[in-house]
Design an enzyme around this catalytic site. Structure first.
Site, PDB file in Angstrom:
ATOM      1  N   HIS A  57      -2.154  -0.397  -5.627  1.00 22.62           N
ATOM      2  CA  HIS A  57      -0.815  -0.075  -6.153  1.00 22.62           C
ATOM      3  C   HIS A  57      -0.841   0.507  -7.568  1.00 22.62           C
ATOM      4  CE1 HIS A  57       0.714  -1.623  -2.535  1.00 22.62           C
ATOM      5  NE2 HIS A  57       0.892  -2.882  -2.870  1.00 22.62           N
ATOM      6  N   HIS A  97       8.249  -1.474  -2.721  1.00 22.09           N
ATOM      7  CA  HIS A  97       7.652  -2.730  -2.260  1.00 22.09           C
ATOM      8  C   HIS A  97       8.716  -3.825  -2.114  1.00 22.09           C
ATOM      9  CE1 HIS A  97       4.456  -5.523  -1.434  1.00 22.09           C
ATOM     10  NE2 HIS A  97       3.511  -4.660  -1.797  1.00 22.09           N
ATOM     11  N   GLU A 154       6.289  -0.712   3.830  1.00 20.57           N
ATOM     12  CA  GLU A 154       6.045   0.279   2.782  1.00 20.57           C
ATOM     13  C   GLU A 154       5.665   1.616   3.407  1.00 20.57           C
ATOM     14  OE1 GLU A 154       3.159  -1.786   0.008  1.00 20.57           O
ATOM     15  OE2 GLU A 154       3.506  -3.284   1.584  1.00 20.57           O
TER      16      GLU A 154
END
Length: 380
Positions: free
Chosen positions: A135, A206, A344
């Protein structure tokens, strides 16, 4: 005499104001704007409220571009907050490693061994997850304060300049994300980005969805549909192996709506063992067609359902396997194990190192664009 009366009246007003200080009205979901207002990284954080004529409400903070609440009606007309997170900016900032509701970048999901090459130039990134970059690194887009502009009651525009070298990524990347709440209880997220140097971009959100509006309720009884014939398997470090496998005859098959808890703990199947449950990317059949349903998540108990539409080729279904109850969420309730689901939308993980997968490269003169829609309704 006149001066005495004026002074007395002023004193009366002062006492009255002190004794009856205005009380801030909470959002419909129960959040207070003042709890999201602080200075961080030299910028002001705040809470922005989106509404529509149907009574739905979405609250967003510009810290990490995070969705703080999503209020939708259940089968009895009761409004429930289906987004898991915290009640204050303090908790969003202080709870290490959390990405509840956040915008993720520059690269959603994982980059293998924290490295990739463009045009023969190697870039090294922070390794923050089993030797890989997850991420965008610990200081990814979920930790920055975005510049915010509330366009109208249903639209919020967020912008951010990610400077060349930030978390090891090349190029000055200018980003814009627009949240728009539609009349049909559909939350649109549109992403744009431009760069002045070849780079990689894979933006997503997210949000942790709890379809009962109660994080104390686990996701085991919720029903999931994934419009995908294939998925990308992972090894024990959660890194994609480079294979694309069929879901046929496996516990990864959600082409028929299936109760999440039915197979999630079948650790005899190596993929569920490696992911500690579901934490994988599915290869969508929709092929970027945003008019086709990519996924559906619903709770039979509340009747709340959500369809996902996207221009992206993949979706990461994460079943909250690492939620452990140590973080106290909204209304003082711990964010317990598997108390939410993330869907996601994305390019596949580690595409910079897998050249035959959908590319995430962005070059000067090009514009990165993608859109995802989360549409909420009551399942009849």
């Amino acid at each position: 005499m006149k001066k005495t009366l004026i002074a007395a009246f002023a004193a009366f007003l002062l006492v009255g104001c002190k004794g009856n200080a205005p009380v801030e009205e909470a959002t419909k979901s129960g959040l207070l704007k003042k709890n999201f207002q602080t200075e961080h990284q030299g910028k002001q954080t705040d809470l922005y409220v989106l509404t529509n004529a149907s009574g739905m409400e979405v609250c967003i903070t510009n810290y990490g571009g995070r969705i703080a609440s999503i209020l939708v009606p259940d089968k009895d007309g009761k409004m429930r907050d289906v987004s898991v997170g915290f009640e204050s900016i303090k908790d969003h900032i202080s709870v290490a490693g959390n990405n509840y509701g956040a915008l993720i970048g520059r690269y959603g999901n994982r980059i293998g061994n924290g490295t990739f090459e463009i045009d023969g130039v190697k870039y090294d990134l922070p390794k923050n997850n089993y030797g890989h970059t997850l991420h965008g690194g610990d200081n990814g887009f979920h930790t920055v304060v975005w510049d915010a502009k509330q366009v109208d009651n249903s639209t919020l525009e967020l912008t951010y300049l990610s400077k060349d070298g930030e978390e090891g990524f090349p190029g000055n990347l200018t980003c814009k994300v627009v949240y728009h709440l539609g009349a049909d209880n559909d939350l649109h997220i549109k992403y744009e980005a431009e760069t002045d140097k070849p780079t990689v971009v894979n933006l997503t959100n997210h949000c942790y969805f709890n379809m009962d509006g109660d994080v104390a309720v686990k996701n085991s009884d919720w029903v999931l549909y994934l419009n995908a014939d294939q998925y990308t398997p992972v090894d024990s470090t959660f890194m994609t192996t480079g294979e694309i496998l069929t879901v046929e005859g496996t516990d990864m098959d959600f082409r028929t709506p299936t109760v999440i808890g039915k197979r999630i703990d079948n650790f005899e199947f190596d993929q569920l063992k490696n992911g500690k449950g579901y934490d994988h990317n599915w290869v969508l059949n929709t092929k970027g067609d945003i008019t086709k349903v990519a996924a559906t998540l619903e709770s039979p108990a509340s009747g709340i359902a959500m369809d996902v539409f996207t221009t992206e080729p993949g979706v990461q279904f994460y079943a909250g396997n690492f939620m452990d109850g140590k973080d106290t969420g909204k209304k003082g309730v711990p964010n317990g194990h598997r108390g939410a689901v993330c869907l996601e939308t994305q390019k596949y993980p580690d595409t910079p190192n897998k050249k035959d997968w959908p590319s995430t490269e962005l070059r000067p003169g090009e514009k990165y664009t993608t859109e995802t829609i989360y549409k909420f309704y009551v399942k009849k």
